[in-house]
Design an enzyme around this catalytic site. Structure first.
Site, short mmCIF file in Angstrom:
data_model
loop_
_atom_site.label_atom_id
_atom_site.label_comp_id
_atom_site.label_asym_id
_atom_site.label_seq_id
_atom_site.Cartn_x
_atom_site.Cartn_y
_atom_site.Cartn_z
CB SER A 6 -0.91 0.01 1.22
OG SER A 6 -1.52 1.28 1.33
CG HIS A 31 -3.76 -1.53 -1.77
ND1 HIS A 31 -4.85 -2.30 -2.13
CD2 HIS A 31 -4.19 -0.71 -0.78
CE1 HIS A 31 -5.89 -1.97 -1.38
NE2 HIS A 31 -5.52 -1.01 -0.55
CG ASP A 33 -5.19 2.50 0.48
OD1 ASP A 33 -6.16 1.72 0.45
OD2 ASP A 33 -4.05 2.17 0.85
CG MET A 35 -8.66 7.29 2.07
SD MET A 35 -7.78 7.45 3.64
CE MET A 35 -6.87 5.90 3.65
CG HIS A 64 -9.26 0.19 -0.83
ND1 HIS A 64 -8.69 0.03 0.41
CD2 HIS A 64 -10.61 0.17 -0.64
CE1 HIS A 64 -9.66 -0.09 1.31
NE2 HIS A 64 -10.82 0.00 0.70
CG MET A 66 -11.45 3.34 1.58
SD MET A 66 -9.92 3.37 2.55
CE MET A 66 -8.73 3.41 1.23
CG MET A 135 -11.93 -2.64 4.59
SD MET A 135 -10.35 -2.30 3.77
CE MET A 135 -9.43 -1.46 5.06
N GLY A 140 -9.33 4.09 6.55
CA GLY A 140 -9.03 5.52 6.72
C GLY A 140 -7.59 5.80 7.07
N GLY A 143 -1.37 1.68 9.67
CA GLY A 143 -0.77 1.45 10.98
C GLY A 143 -1.72 1.08 12.11
CG ASP A 173 -6.33 -2.70 2.96
OD1 ASP A 173 -5.27 -2.44 3.55
OD2 ASP A 173 -6.93 -1.88 2.23
N GLY A 174 -5.14 -4.19 6.13
CA GLY A 174 -5.08 -3.51 7.42
C GLY A 174 -4.43 -4.35 8.50
N GLY A 175 -3.36 -3.83 9.08
CA GLY A 175 -2.73 -4.49 10.22
C GLY A 175 -1.98 -5.76 9.88
CB SER A 196 2.87 0.56 8.63
OG SER A 196 1.82 -0.28 9.02
#
Ligand code: DX5
Ligand code: ZN
Length: 214
Positions: A6, A31, A33, A35, A64, A66, A135, A140, A143, A173-175, A196
């Site tokens: 990302s 990726h 993002d 927003m 992606h 959002m 997700m 949004g 990290g 996606d995420g973490g 991250s």
């Protein structure tokens, strides 16, 4: 495993360098993002930055969205060079029509679910999409901490895909990090987004190569 770093966590002062890092790594996609500050409580970047990413990226763009009313921008993202277009289930009033329009525009359609949306709502649309993006954080920000319930959702989604005889990609996606990436793989996820974890690593290309082995 498909790996999609990302760019939200990239160094925007050195965007070309970070794009080259991905080009020269084992990553599969970029990726991207987007927003709008309405669908999510943050604003990322738009056309000029995506145009620049497309100019340097030698791999497909996994975009992606959002944003609210994503159907208004299908043509714009096609012209910007999106290869995969992810729209949120929660942002689409007529999801089936939006998915058809993405495909007619020549992109691969994908549907994204927020953490609170059960995978069962996809029963009558899953055959029309190439990928489902789960997700594993509230969208949004980069990290954030991985929401463990995503693993149960992935297993239920994998069962739905197998029952229907489809080969839909499940992306998360995420973490994603050293601990959660193997857990995601074990739950039947076939594509990992990581921001991250990749860009915060001392060896981003090594981190990507490691994810490829999962
Ligand atoms: C969050 C974005 C993610 C973000 C992930 O809303 O959709 O793609 O970059 O960041 P990490 O991998 O740091 O959780
Ligand atoms: Zn994303």
């Amino acid at each position: 495993m498909i790996v999609s770093p990302s760019l939200l966590s990239a160094d925007f002062g050195n965007l070309q360098r970070d794009c080259e890092m991905i080009n020269n790594s084992q990553a599969d996609w970029f990726h991207v993002d987007v927003m709008d500050g309405v669908f999510v409580p943050n604003i990322s970047f738009g056309s000029p930055v995506i145009k620049y990413i497309k100019k340097h990226a030698k791999k497909p763009l996994d975009v992606h969205l959002m944003i609210v009313d994503p159907e208004r921008y299908i043509g714009m993202f096609r012209d910007l060079g999106a290869d995969i277009l992810n729209v949120h289930y929660e942002a689409c009033r007529h999801l089936h029509r939006t998915i058809q329009q993405i495909r007619e525009a020549g992109m691969r359609p994908a549907v994204t679910l927020n953490p609170h949306t059960p995978v069962e709502v996809l029963e009558d649309i899953i055959a029309d999409v190439d990928m489902v993006l789960l997700m594993s954080v509230n969208p949004g920000f980069g990290g954030q901490k991985f929401i463990m319930n995503t693993l149960d959702k992935a297993r239920r989604l994998r069962a739905m895909i197998e029952r229907k005889g489809l080969n839909t990609i499940i992306e998360v996606d995420g973490g994603i990090d050293k601990t959660t990436a193997p857990m995601a793989a074990e739950a039947g996820i076939t594509a990992l987004v990581a921001g991250s974890f990749v860009f915060g690593s001392d060896d981003p290309q090594g981190t990507i190569s490691w994810m490829k082995t999962l």
